[in-house]
Write a protein that holds these residues in place. Structure first.
Motif, mmCIF file in Angstrom:
data_model
loop_
_atom_site.group_PDB
_atom_site.id
_atom_site.type_symbol
_atom_site.label_atom_id
_atom_site.label_comp_id
_atom_site.label_asym_id
_atom_site.label_seq_id
_atom_site.Cartn_x
_atom_site.Cartn_y
_atom_site.Cartn_z
ATOM 1 N N CYS A 174 0.815 -1.210 0.000
ATOM 2 C CA CYS A 174 0.000 0.000 0.000
ATOM 3 C C CYS A 174 0.856 1.272 0.000
ATOM 4 N N GLY A 175 2.137 1.123 -0.331
ATOM 5 C CA GLY A 175 3.033 2.266 -0.366
ATOM 6 C C GLY A 175 3.536 2.695 0.990
ATOM 7 N N GLU A 176 3.349 1.847 1.997
ATOM 8 C CA GLU A 176 3.802 2.106 3.361
ATOM 9 C C GLU A 176 4.413 0.829 3.924
ATOM 10 N N TRP A 177 5.183 0.973 4.992
ATOM 11 C CA TRP A 177 5.660 -0.239 5.668
ATOM 12 C C TRP A 177 4.474 -1.036 6.183
ATOM 13 N N PHE A 178 3.578 -0.341 6.887
ATOM 14 C CA PHE A 178 2.321 -0.941 7.324
ATOM 15 C C PHE A 178 1.191 -0.029 6.855
ATOM 16 N N ALA A 179 0.123 -0.631 6.334
ATOM 17 C CA ALA A 179 -0.963 0.163 5.759
ATOM 18 C C ALA A 179 -1.605 1.088 6.784
ATOM 19 N N VAL A 180 -1.611 0.699 8.065
ATOM 20 C CA VAL A 180 -2.218 1.564 9.088
ATOM 21 C C VAL A 180 -1.561 2.936 9.141
ATOM 22 N N ASP A 181 -0.315 3.015 8.664
ATOM 23 C CA ASP A 181 0.391 4.293 8.698
ATOM 24 C C ASP A 181 -0.301 5.352 7.841
ATOM 25 N N ARG A 182 -1.053 4.922 6.826
ATOM 26 C CA ARG A 182 -1.754 5.882 5.973
ATOM 27 C C ARG A 182 -2.813 6.649 6.751
ATOM 28 N N TRP A 183 -3.308 6.056 7.824
ATOM 29 C CA TRP A 183 -4.383 6.684 8.605
ATOM 30 C C TRP A 183 -3.915 7.065 10.011
ATOM 31 N N GLY A 184 -2.650 6.871 10.314
ATOM 32 C CA GLY A 184 -2.115 7.269 11.606
ATOM 33 C C GLY A 184 -2.720 6.536 12.779
ATOM 34 N N VAL A 185 -3.089 5.272 12.562
ATOM 35 C CA VAL A 185 -3.739 4.473 13.606
ATOM 36 C C VAL A 185 -2.764 3.429 14.130
ATOM 37 N N THR A 186 -2.763 3.241 15.440
ATOM 38 C CA THR A 186 -1.906 2.230 16.056
ATOM 39 C C THR A 186 -2.770 1.126 16.646
ATOM 40 N N HIS A 188 -14.827 1.084 -20.780
ATOM 41 C CA HIS A 188 -15.437 -0.245 -20.800
ATOM 42 C C HIS A 188 -16.751 -0.283 -20.023
ATOM 43 N N PRO A 189 -17.829 -0.717 -20.680
ATOM 44 C CA PRO A 189 -19.111 -0.846 -19.967
ATOM 45 C C PRO A 189 -19.095 -1.912 -18.885
ATOM 46 N N SER A 190 -18.120 -2.820 -18.934
ATOM 47 C CA SER A 190 -18.054 -3.890 -17.932
ATOM 48 C C SER A 190 -17.362 -3.461 -16.643
ATOM 49 N N VAL A 191 -16.746 -2.294 -16.623
ATOM 50 C CA VAL A 191 -16.031 -1.846 -15.429
ATOM 51 C C VAL A 191 -16.952 -0.969 -14.585
ATOM 52 N N GLY A 192 -17.369 -1.509 -13.454
ATOM 53 C CA GLY A 192 -18.238 -0.750 -12.564
ATOM 54 C C GLY A 192 -17.476 0.232 -11.710
ATOM 55 N N GLU A 193 -16.326 -0.220 -11.208
ATOM 56 C CA GLU A 193 -15.531 0.652 -10.340
ATOM 57 C C GLU A 193 -14.088 0.175 -10.330
ATOM 58 N N VAL A 194 -13.168 1.112 -10.190
ATOM 59 C CA VAL A 194 -11.783 0.779 -9.858
ATOM 60 C C VAL A 194 -11.474 1.446 -8.528
ATOM 61 N N ARG A 195 -10.729 0.757 -7.681
ATOM 62 C CA ARG A 195 -10.418 1.292 -6.355
ATOM 63 C C ARG A 195 -9.125 0.644 -5.862
ATOM 64 N N GLY A 196 -8.457 1.348 -4.961
ATOM 65 C CA GLY A 196 -7.260 0.764 -4.394
ATOM 66 C C GLY A 196 -6.314 1.807 -3.849
ATOM 67 N N VAL A 197 -5.135 1.331 -3.510
ATOM 68 C CA VAL A 197 -4.091 2.187 -2.964
ATOM 69 C C VAL A 197 -2.761 1.485 -3.192
ATOM 70 N N GLY A 198 -1.716 2.253 -3.472
ATOM 71 C CA GLY A 198 -0.413 1.665 -3.723
ATOM 72 C C GLY A 198 -0.436 0.790 -4.949
ATOM 73 N N PHE A 199 0.121 -0.414 -4.826
ATOM 74 C CA PHE A 199 0.065 -1.411 -5.892
ATOM 75 C C PHE A 199 -0.964 -2.481 -5.525
ATOM 76 N N MET A 200 -2.114 -2.025 -5.033
ATOM 77 C CA MET A 200 -3.180 -2.921 -4.590
ATOM 78 C C MET A 200 -4.509 -2.336 -5.062
ATOM 79 N N TYR A 201 -4.921 -2.737 -6.279
ATOM 80 C CA TYR A 201 -6.138 -2.197 -6.890
ATOM 81 C C TYR A 201 -7.063 -3.327 -7.316
ATOM 82 N N ALA A 202 -8.341 -3.003 -7.389
ATOM 83 C CA ALA A 202 -9.352 -3.932 -7.886
ATOM 84 C C ALA A 202 -10.128 -3.270 -9.010
ATOM 85 N N VAL A 203 -10.462 -4.063 -10.016
ATOM 86 C CA VAL A 203 -11.353 -3.638 -11.091
ATOM 87 C C VAL A 203 -12.608 -4.496 -10.958
#
Length: 455
Positions: free
Chosen positions: A264-276, A362-377
């Motif tokens: 997710c572009g961080e050592w730990f993904a929680v770092d993106r939200w500042g949560v421990t 593409h009409p078949s793509v409803g949504e793309v979402r993700g963060v870092g190198f972690m995405y879903a189509v």
């Protein structure tokens, strides 16, 4: 006197690799007679080759774990060096590779998470995290989301919310599931991220209320939900979960087996939200799966529970020197080669805008979402109704649209990660901008197959 050792069999094999696989290998999550596994013969960087000589750009990172790519020379060298020095030692002893791996991981973890219990993989990490939480609190329930996967051992599969749990039921008592945030298919009829966050947190509060806060040991979440959709939590959600846990003395477990160590572009993904959290589970990207390794990073408060009270758990290969040496080398590679910065840069300039353009075409793509190198189509039959391209947990003929889409990707030289009605874009974190563009081009072309099932 040295004895010469040969690594080849004195007799030629009577079966080919494929024949021996079919005859003797029992594959996970598979109907054995219905599979024909591809044989991988070599790999390098973001590519692997099959026995017929075909090269694939890997958009799956195997099982979303080859974060630094295949055959990284520095990591291979570190494993070779450790193998020549000391191959194994029991967990009861101290060892320099284990101690240094623990120190580095603790250094990267947020807050006072300062000690590490090593496991052989992610399932054992979540299994032991739940055990620690139960012993620490004296309670037995663990709350997880329906759209989750936490592993296939007894406790971890009970905590899992997706259909992979069904075959193991009845399961370990105390596992309770609830709905997490997912705006595209909101269980709360929300229309904005803020609404989804607020209503999902209220739903969790209601679940805690009716289950009895005094019976709940832990809430365990994948920081970013992995196989079940790459669901990125809305801003404020993880902070809200932290508050709920603090109010009721509940342990907050972050399952970062997939989301951690660069994904997710961080050592730990929680770092993106500042949560421990109180416990962090890790595996996969910590050493890119070169040697089996996982673990739990433990807060000072929970570690203190076992200062004078034995922890009733352990593994023969906990903190295996070969695995720990690979983790030390991997963390060094991440730092020396600026891999976290690379992930953020390629996401911003290539991956996210490229997927957004694909979604428009593409009409078949409803949504793309993700963060870092972690995405879903997310693939649909209709953008208006959001009907999934295939039914929930589809298999066989019902899954044909996704099967045909995946086949088109492979024909183009791209190995996809497909689950339910989604394809995930989860290549190695070292994938170059040019490789990412090429992968998106193949994905773009292959989606014409999915478009054929829309209406």
């Amino acid at each position: 006197m040295l004895t010469r050792v040969t690594t080849t069999s004195p007799h030629p094999p009577s079966l080919s690799t494929a024949e021996a696989d079919r005859a003797h290998v029992f594959h996970s999550w598979s109907a054995q007679a219905q599979i024909s596994p591809a044989e991988i013969t070599r790999a390098q960087g973001s590519h692997f080759w099959t026995a017929d000589g075909t090269r694939y750009l890997d958009f799956s990172s195997q099982l979303v774990n080859v974060n630094i790519g295949y055959q990284h020379p520095k990591l291979v060298a570190a494993i070779q060096e450790q193998a020549a020095k000391l191959l194994t030692v029991s967990p009861a002893f101290a060892n320099d590779a284990r101690s240094e791996a623990a120190r580095l991981i603790a250094e990267l973890a947020p807050g006072d998470l300062d000690t590490v219990f090593f496991t052989n993989g992610g399932a054992e990490a979540t299994e032991n995290a739940m055990r620690m939480a139960r012993l620490h609190t004296g309670r037995h329930k663990v709350l997880t989301t329906y759209r989750s996967y936490h592993g296939a051992t007894a406790g971890a599969i009970a905590a899992t919310g997706d259909p992979r749990r069904w075959g193991s039921e009845p399961a370990m008592p105390g596992a309770v599931h609830f709905w997490g945030p997912y705006l595209y298919r909101s269980a709360f009829h929300a229309s904005t991220e803020a609404q989804e966050c607020e209503r999902a947190l209220q739903h969790l509060r209601d679940t805690v209320m009716v289950e009895g806060a005094s019976t709940i040991a832990a809430i365990m979440l994948e920081t970013v939900v992995g196989t079940n959709g790459v669901l990125v939590p809305p801003d404020g959600y993880l902070e809200g979960v932290r508050r709920i846990c603090d109010e009721h003395g509940i342990v907050f477990i972050a399952d970062e087996v997939m989301a951690g160590f660069g994904r997710c572009g961080e050592w730990f993904a929680v770092d993106r939200w500042g949560v421990t959290p109180d416990l962090i589970c890790f595996a996969k990207g910590v050493n890119s799966g070169y040697v089996p390794l996982g673990g739990v990073v433990i807060s000072a408060e929970i570690a203190a529970t076992f200062a004078d009270r034995p922890y009733p758990g352990g593994l023969t290969y906990s903190g295996h020197p070969l695995a720990c040496a690979s983790a030390v080398a991997s963390i060094g590679i991440f730092r020396d080669e600026g891999i976290l910065e690379h992930v953020r840069g390629v996401e911003e300039t290539v991956l996210r805008p490229g997927l957004e353009e694909i979604a428009q075409r593409h009409p078949s793509v409803g949504e793309v979402r993700g963060v870092g190198f972690m995405y879903a189509v997310e693939l649909v039959r209709s953008k208006e109704t959001r009907e999934p391209l295939v039914p929930f947990n589809a298999s066989g003929a019902a899954a044909a649209p996704m099967t045909q889409f995946a086949a088109a990707c492979k024909k183009g030289g791209l190995w996809p990660f497909v689950h339910f009605n989604r394809t995930h874009v989860v290549p190695p974190c070292t994938t170059t901008a040019d490789e990412m563009r090429r992968g998106l081009e193949i994905l773009d072309a292959s989606l014409q197959v999915a478009d054929g099932f829309t209406h």
